[in-house]
Design an enzyme around this catalytic site. Structure first.
Site: not given
Ligand code: APR
Length: 231
Positions: A89-90, A107, A174-176, A200, A218
């Site tokens: 998604q990055n 994305h 690493g995604t929420s 995560n 990660a």
């Molecule tokens: N190692 C592992 N996980 C981590 C770390 C780390 N060092 N730091 C943070 N995280 C986790 C957080 O706990 C969280 O669950 O990474 C996740 C990041 O979540 P988001 O910021 O919501 O990012 P993401 O899930 O990629 O967002 C999805 O949303 O804004 C849109 O299009 C954009 O691609 C993005 C999509």
């Protein structure tokens, strides 16, 4: 074994790039709806272009480097005998820099732009300005970031659906898991019989659906988990 990995902003957090939802709901000081929607672009193109120009520039700074997690995935892919698909998604280019091959940036990509006139997608490392020219149709002032904004269709969905159907191991890193369709990939894979794993920092929105979950950074978890798969 057919493996599908989904990554999110957490895999790049230790590479100097901020995640989206870990900073009080603000992404680099902006609400997402002010910079990441077609409506925001129509209302204030300069603000949106500047925002992505800065993100594109940030990728070129010396502080931003791929970390052990990106590298471990690329090394695993090179050694794995079965099929391996990395869906990210990055919009950063850290998986590409680490050497991942079978990569689907669903994305979009910060280091590419799209022409609003002829639809061409092209590599682009500079700031987009009104003087920027499409290298295909040569029109001026017609480039936008090659980013999938909220309300737009993610890329490669047909390929993604196909690989999830035959997936045996699905690993989410690493995604929420709040943004669909990516947040639904785990269930699609699980319905097809895949073992599903979450790596995560903290339990995601859909954590309880996974067969297995490991929490931590990660850069530690990913090398450990994937070297274990090669044994
Ligand atoms: N190692 C592992 N996980 C981590 C770390 C780390 N060092 N730091 C943070 N995280 C986790 C957080 O706990 C969280 O669950 O990474 C996740 C990041 O979540 P988001 O910021 O919501 O990012 P993401 O899930 O990629 O967002 C999805 O949303 O804004 C849109 O299009 C954009 O691609 C993005 C999509």
């Amino acid at each position: 074994m057919n493996i599908v990995v989904l990554t999110g902003a957490g895999i790049s957090a230790e590479s100097g790039l901020k995640t989206f939802r870990d900073n009080g709901g603000l992404w680099e000081g902006h609400r997402m709806e002010d910079v990441a929607t077609p409506e925001a672009f129509a209302a204030n193109p300069e603000l949106v272009q500047n925002f992505y120009n800065l993100r594109r520039q940030q990728l070129r700074s010396d502080e931003v480097k791929c970390n052990a997690a990106h590298i471990a995935l690329a090394e695993f892919e090179a050694q794995h005998k079965g099929r391996f698909t990395l869906i990210t998604q990055n919009v950063d280019d850290l998986h590409q820099r680490a050497g991942s091959n079978n990569l689907l940036a669903m994305h979009g990509e910060l280091r590419k732009v799209r022409c609003l006139n002829c639809d061409a997608v092209m590599p682009y490392d500079e700031a987009i300005t009104p003087q920027s020219q499409c290298t295909q149709c040569l029109q001026l002032d017609c480039l936008r970031p090659h980013i999938v904004w909220f309300g737009e269709m993610p890329l490669y969905m047909d390929v993604i659906e196909r690989v999830l159907q035959s997936c045996e191991l699905f690993v989410s890193i690493g995604t929420s898991s709040v943004v669909y369709p990516a947040a639904g990939f785990q269930q699609l894979a699980q319905h097809r019989g895949a073992h599903t794993v979450e790596l995560n920092l903290a339990p995601s929105e859909t954590a309880s659906r996974f067969d297995e979950a490991i929490y931590g950074n990660a850069s530690t978890l990913v090398p450990e988990y994937f070297s274990g798969l090669l044994d």
